[in-house]
Design a protein around this motif. Structure first.
Motif, short mmCIF file in Angstrom:
data_model
loop_
_atom_site.label_atom_id
_atom_site.label_comp_id
_atom_site.label_asym_id
_atom_site.label_seq_id
_atom_site.Cartn_x
_atom_site.Cartn_y
_atom_site.Cartn_z
N GLY A 18 -19.64 24.55 14.97
CA GLY A 18 -20.37 24.92 16.18
C GLY A 18 -20.02 24.04 17.36
O GLY A 18 -19.74 24.54 18.46
N ALA A 19 -20.03 22.72 17.15
CA ALA A 19 -19.71 21.80 18.23
C ALA A 19 -18.26 21.93 18.67
O ALA A 19 -17.95 21.88 19.87
N ALA A 20 -17.35 22.10 17.71
CA ALA A 20 -15.93 22.23 18.04
C ALA A 20 -15.67 23.51 18.84
O ALA A 20 -14.89 23.51 19.80
N VAL A 21 -16.34 24.61 18.47
CA VAL A 21 -16.17 25.86 19.20
C VAL A 21 -16.77 25.73 20.61
O VAL A 21 -16.23 26.26 21.59
N CYS A 182 -14.80 34.08 9.51
CA CYS A 182 -14.77 33.81 8.07
C CYS A 182 -13.96 32.57 7.75
O CYS A 182 -12.83 32.65 7.22
N PRO A 183 -14.50 31.38 8.06
CA PRO A 183 -13.79 30.15 7.71
C PRO A 183 -13.70 29.99 6.20
O PRO A 183 -14.60 30.42 5.46
N GLN A 184 -12.63 29.35 5.77
CA GLN A 184 -12.60 28.91 4.39
C GLN A 184 -13.00 27.44 4.41
O GLN A 184 -14.07 27.13 4.93
N ASP A 209 -9.22 22.50 14.69
CA ASP A 209 -8.21 23.53 14.43
C ASP A 209 -8.87 24.88 14.20
O ASP A 209 -8.39 25.92 14.66
N ALA A 210 -9.99 24.86 13.45
CA ALA A 210 -10.73 26.11 13.22
C ALA A 210 -11.21 26.70 14.54
O ALA A 210 -11.13 27.92 14.77
#
Length: 265
Positions: A18-21, A182-184, A209-210
Motif C-alpha cells: 500500500g505504501a509503495a503504491v 494479484c501479487p505473489q 518493484d511490485a
C-alpha cells in the motif's frame, strides 16, 4: 490513464504494498490519501504523497464513508480507489481447511471482500458519472491458485477477483477501469514468516518493484495485474488439468509438513 493531479485513496496504506503504491502514484503526479488501522503511519505516508491519512477500520462501512467524504472535500473527487487492506490467519493447529475459527473467517470476509464492496458503493457512481476512474482490489495470487494452510484467505481472495470482474462488467462501458491485483510473494510483514520452500519457487520481490508493476498495469488498463508473470502459467496449468494441479499442491503441502514439524506455516 494519466495520473497527473488525480486523487487516489489507498486502504492498508501504512506500509508494505500500500505504501509503495502510494509513493509510485505520487511520483507520477497523483495526490494520495491513505487509511489503515495504524493511522499515524498512514498519515505519514500520505503526507509524503500530497494528501493525508487517518485510522479507519475498513470493515466498518460508516468509517469508510466518512473517510471518502473527507478526501473528496479536501482533495477532490476520487479518481482511483485501491482496496488494498487484507488479512490472513492460517487454518489453525487442527482441522486443516476447516480448522480456522468462525471469527477469523468473518474477519477475512469483511476485510478481504466487503471493504471493497463498501468503497465501491460510494465511489463508483461518481466515476461512472464523470466517465473515468479506476477501482483496484488486492486479490493476491492466492485468489487464482490457493494458499496452502489458509482456506479463508484463499476463498476470500478468490471472491475479491469475482468482485473486480463484476465491477468491470457493470461499469467498464462507462469508462471505469477495474483491476484485480494479484501479487505473489512480496517482502512485507505478511510474508516474513513463510517457509523458504514456498517463497523460493518463483522468487520474492520488493514492495517497490511490485508497486511499479501495479501502477503500470493501471496505466495500461490491464484487468489482471500480476507481480510475478509466471502466475499466469500456473493458473493456465490449473485450469487445464485441475486434478493434476491439486495433486501437486498436496505434494507441496506434504513437503511443508515434513520441514516444519507438522505445521504448514
Amino acid at each position: 490513464m494519466d495520473f497527473e493531479n488525480k486523487t487516489v485513496i489507498i486502504t492498508g496504506g501504512a506500509g508494505g504494498i500500500g505504501a509503495a503504491v502510494a509513493r509510485e502514484f505520487h511520483a507520477r503526479g497523483a495526490k494520495v490519501a491513505c487509511c489503515d488501522l495504524n493511522g499515524e503511519a498512514a498519515d505519514a505516508v500520505a503526507k509524503e504523497c500530497g494528501g493525508f491519512g487517518k485510522r479507519v477500520n475498513v470493515a466498518d462501512e460508516g468509517e469508510m464513508v466518512v473517510f471518502i467524504g473527507e478526501v473528496e472535500r479536501d482533495l477532490g473527487p476520487v479518481d482511483i480507489f485501491f482496496a488494498n487492506a487484507g488479512v490472513g490467519f492460517g487454518d489453525g493447529p487442527v482441522g486443516g481447511a476447516a480448522g480456522a475459527p468462525n471469527a477469523n473467517w468473518e474477519k477475512a470476509w469483511q476485510i478481504n471482500v466487503m471493504h471493497a464492496v463498501y468503497a465501491a458503493r460510494h465511489v463508483l457512481p461518481g466515476m461512472a458519472a464523470r466517465g473515468s476512474g479506476a477501482f483496484m482490489i488486492t486479490a493476491s495470487a492466492a485468489g487464482l491458485l490457493a494458499q496452502i494452510g489458509d482456506a479463508a484467505y484463499s476463498a476470500t481472495k478468490a471472491a475479491a477477483i469475482s468482485v473486480a470482474e463484476s465491477i468491470s462488467i457493470s461499469h467498464g462501458d462507462r469508462g471505469v477501469q477495474s483491476h484485480a491485483i494479484c501479487p505473489q510473494y512480496v517482502k512485507t510483514k505478511m510474508t516474513k514468516d513463510l517457509p523458504e520452500v514456498m517463497t523460493a519457487v518463483d522468487g520474492m520481490i520488493t514492495a517497490e518493484d511490485a508497486a511499479k508493476t501495479i501502477v503500470d498495469g493501471v496505466a495500461e488498463n490491464r484487468f489482471l495485474i500480476l507481480t510475478h508473470p509466471v502466475v499466469a502459467d500456473h493458473f493456465a496449468k490449473k485450469a487445464g488439468d485441475r486434478d493434476r494441479w491439486l495433486g501437486g499442491m498436496r505434494k507441496l503441502r506434504r513437503m511443508l509438513l515434513e520441514m516444519n514439524g507438522g505445521r504448514v506455516i
